[in-house]
Design a protein around this motif. Structure first.
Motif, PDB file in Angstrom:
ATOM      1  N   ASN A  39       1.362  -0.471   1.119  1.00 23.62           N
ATOM      2  CA  ASN A  39       1.456  -1.474   0.062  1.00 23.62           C
ATOM      3  C   ASN A  39       0.082  -1.589  -0.582  1.00 23.62           C
ATOM      4  O   ASN A  39      -0.852  -2.161  -0.007  1.00 23.62           O
ATOM      5  CB  ASN A  39       1.915  -2.818   0.631  1.00 23.62           C
ATOM      6  CG  ASN A  39       2.137  -3.830  -0.478  1.00 23.62           C
ATOM      7  OD1 ASN A  39       1.261  -4.073  -1.298  1.00 23.62           O
ATOM      8  ND2 ASN A  39       3.331  -4.398  -0.533  1.00 23.62           N
ATOM      9  N   ASP A  84      -5.231  -3.681  -1.379  1.00 22.13           N
ATOM     10  CA  ASP A  84      -6.204  -3.997  -2.427  1.00 22.13           C
ATOM     11  C   ASP A  84      -7.103  -2.784  -2.758  1.00 22.13           C
ATOM     12  O   ASP A  84      -8.256  -2.943  -3.171  1.00 22.13           O
ATOM     13  CB  ASP A  84      -7.056  -5.216  -2.019  1.00 22.13           C
ATOM     14  CG  ASP A  84      -7.790  -5.804  -3.220  1.00 22.13           C
ATOM     15  OD1 ASP A  84      -7.268  -5.679  -4.333  1.00 22.13           O
ATOM     16  OD2 ASP A  84      -8.895  -6.357  -3.042  1.00 22.13           O
ATOM     17  N   ALA A  91       3.094  -1.529  -5.979  1.00 23.31           N
ATOM     18  CA  ALA A  91       2.172  -1.731  -7.112  1.00 23.31           C
ATOM     19  C   ALA A  91       2.653  -2.913  -7.950  1.00 23.31           C
ATOM     20  O   ALA A  91       3.859  -3.154  -8.070  1.00 23.31           O
ATOM     21  CB  ALA A  91       2.110  -0.470  -7.970  1.00 23.31           C
ATOM     22  N   ALA A  92       1.705  -3.630  -8.530  1.00 25.56           N
ATOM     23  CA  ALA A  92       2.055  -4.831  -9.297  1.00 25.56           C
ATOM     24  C   ALA A  92       2.705  -4.480 -10.643  1.00 25.56           C
ATOM     25  O   ALA A  92       3.549  -5.219 -11.141  1.00 25.56           O
ATOM     26  CB  ALA A  92       0.805  -5.685  -9.518  1.00 25.56           C
ATOM     27  N   THR A  95      -0.977  -3.240  -3.056  1.00 25.67           N
ATOM     28  CA  THR A  95      -1.426  -4.589  -3.427  1.00 25.67           C
ATOM     29  C   THR A  95      -2.028  -5.284  -2.208  1.00 25.67           C
ATOM     30  O   THR A  95      -3.093  -5.906  -2.301  1.00 25.67           O
ATOM     31  CB  THR A  95      -0.253  -5.404  -4.018  1.00 25.67           C
ATOM     32  OG1 THR A  95       0.307  -4.657  -5.095  1.00 25.67           O
ATOM     33  CG2 THR A  95      -0.710  -6.750  -4.517  1.00 25.67           C
ATOM     34  N   LYS A 113      -5.526   0.443 -10.334  1.00 26.86           N
ATOM     35  CA  LYS A 113      -5.428  -0.926 -10.855  1.00 26.86           C
ATOM     36  C   LYS A 113      -5.494  -0.862 -12.384  1.00 26.86           C
ATOM     37  O   LYS A 113      -6.338  -0.140 -12.945  1.00 26.86           O
ATOM     38  CB  LYS A 113      -6.569  -1.781 -10.303  1.00 26.86           C
ATOM     39  CG  LYS A 113      -6.333  -2.224  -8.868  1.00 26.86           C
ATOM     40  CD  LYS A 113      -7.470  -3.132  -8.409  1.00 26.86           C
ATOM     41  CE  LYS A 113      -7.296  -3.514  -6.955  1.00 26.86           C
ATOM     42  NZ  LYS A 113      -8.530  -4.037  -6.354  1.00 26.86           N
TER      43      LYS A 113
END
Ligand code: 7TS
Length: 406
Positions: free
Chosen positions: A210, A215, A81-82, A212, A238
């Motif tokens: 993943n 998406d 995660a970002a 990210t 998000k």
């Protein structure tokens, strides 16, 4: 080096006996066993760290908060995660899906909107959407599958339209083991402006995730299926979406300021974490993830794939056995029926031999309806299983054939 004997040694319960026989645990899709480090992390919290989080100025509370928040960082990095505030602690995958369906759904769905689900979803990724559809006037559409338990992607694309607001899709089916092409599906769903929730309850322990790269907009999983404690799980969302969503539950920790006229809400992730969380569970989930990372998901997947192949080979020795779920891309789940024997009888006889499997509809009744069966017997594998476990399964299954089919 992947050393299964050494791994098994870390799971105290695997040394136990059941009904006078050594335990052969093949019900990992329901819940996995816990390594000693996870058990220790949970009890260590109560031994030396027990205090409420985010509240006290005292040292113990600060230390508990640090350990709790460190677990959030571990999870963030594990799933790619970002931002750390995109990781929300929940009770499990079920609560995480309910959170999104309820909070996002109530704020965004209107009559005529569509929620797209697959035929192989667990009830946890069906019923929350049904409840919100009833409340908002949205409709549920279903992506069909074929006899191998593979989703029909042509139908999937035909079902997508500007009316589609949410795609809810499991990454791995708990009843069939099918691995769905979620990356592709996410891309297609985004092209029509839909959001995507990926149910990772059955994928998180078998493959690298993943969020990210995927998406996906939301991703959920449960700690207890990842060698961690029960009662703790994760919602990834998000940041922009989570920020725009109203709170799910209200109470302590999730507020910024409260007056009887109006309350304002805390920033992420706390906006979605009302009340005292499962602090020990979160910390021990962090430990479970470190345990999995120390072995490596690539090696784990390789080991489990070998075992699944081995089970498929052994199955050929029983002509009455029919495997349910034969998708090309499949992990860890060996679901089957035997002509002339009810799955519950299979489960009972296996239990008398110390072999734990699950029998039933696996909370995926639409899958059972599709195959026109009431239930399956399901052996599900994890990193500590061995060829000897599969041998024990088939010795017991041969006993079933002797008792019922000869
Ligand atoms: N989604 C999937 C794909 C699952 O397999 C499960 C649980 C859930 C959601 C719900 O997870 P929970 O931890 O919130 O309960 N699956 C199973 C199973 O296959 N046998 O027991 C539970």
């Amino acid at each position: 080096m992947f050393n299964v004997a050494q791994i098994r040694g870390q799971f105290p319960i695997l040394k136990s006996s059941v009904r006078g026989k050594p335990l052969v645990y093949l019900d990992n899709a329901a819940t996995t066993q816990k390594p000693q480090c996870v058990i220790d992390a949970e009890s260590n919290y109560y031994d030396v760290l027990n205090a409420n989080v985010h509240r006290g100025v005292h040292k113990l509370s600060q230390d508990a908060t640090d350990a709790f928040e460190k677990a959030r960082d571990t999870i963030q990095h594990f799933i790619g995660a970002a931002h750390r505030e995109e990781i929300i602690f929940t009770r499990g995958a079920t609560e995480a899906i309910n959170l999104v369906a309820s909070s996002w759904g109530r704020a965004n769905l209107k009559p005529g909107d569509e929620i797209l689900l697959s035929q192989m979803e667990h009830h946890a990724n069906i019923v929350p959407w049904q409840l919100i559809a009833e409340q908002t006037g949205a409709k549920i559409k279903v992506i069909p599958m074929d006899d191998t338990g593979t989703l029909d992607l042509t139908q999937f694309e035909a079902l997508l339209s500007s009316k589609t607001k949410m795609l809810g899709i499991t990454q791995v089916s708990n009843a069939l083991g099918t691995v769905n092409p979620v990356q592709y599906m996410i891309e297609k769903a985004h092209q029509v402006g839909a959001l995507v929730l990926v149910d990772g309850a059955q994928s998180i322990l078998h493959q690298t995730v993943n969020v990210t790269e995927l998406d996906c907009d939301f991703f959920v999983f449960s700690g207890h299926k990842l060698y961690g404690p029960t009662g703790i799980g994760v919602l990834y969302g998000k940041k922009a979406l989570l920020n725009a969503m109203p709170p799910y539950q209200a109470g302590g920790d999730m507020i910024f300021k409260v007056t009887f006229e109006k309350s304002t809400f805390n920033h992420l992730p706390y906006k979605f974490e009302a009340g005292t969380p499962h602090i020990a569970g979160a910390i021990a989930l962090g430990t479970a993830i470190e345990f999995v990372q120390s072995i490596g998901l690539k090696d784990i997947a390789h080991h489990e794939a070998e075992l699944l192949d081995y089970a498929a080979q052994q199955a050929r020795s029983i002509p009455q056995l029919r495997v349910i779920g034969q998708a090309k891309d499949k992990v860890s789940v060996f679901s089957f029926v035997m002509d002339g024997v009810h799955p519950h009888d299979i489960g009972t006889i296996l239990d008398s031999e110390g072999v734990a499997i699950r029998t039933g509809h696996h909370c995926a009744m639409p899958v059972m309806d599709y195959f026109k069966i009431p239930a399956t017997a399901r052996a599900s594998l994890a990193l500590y299983n061995t060829k000897e476990d599969i041998d024990a399964l088939f010795v017991a299954l041969h006993r079933v054939t002797e008792m019922f089919l000869k």
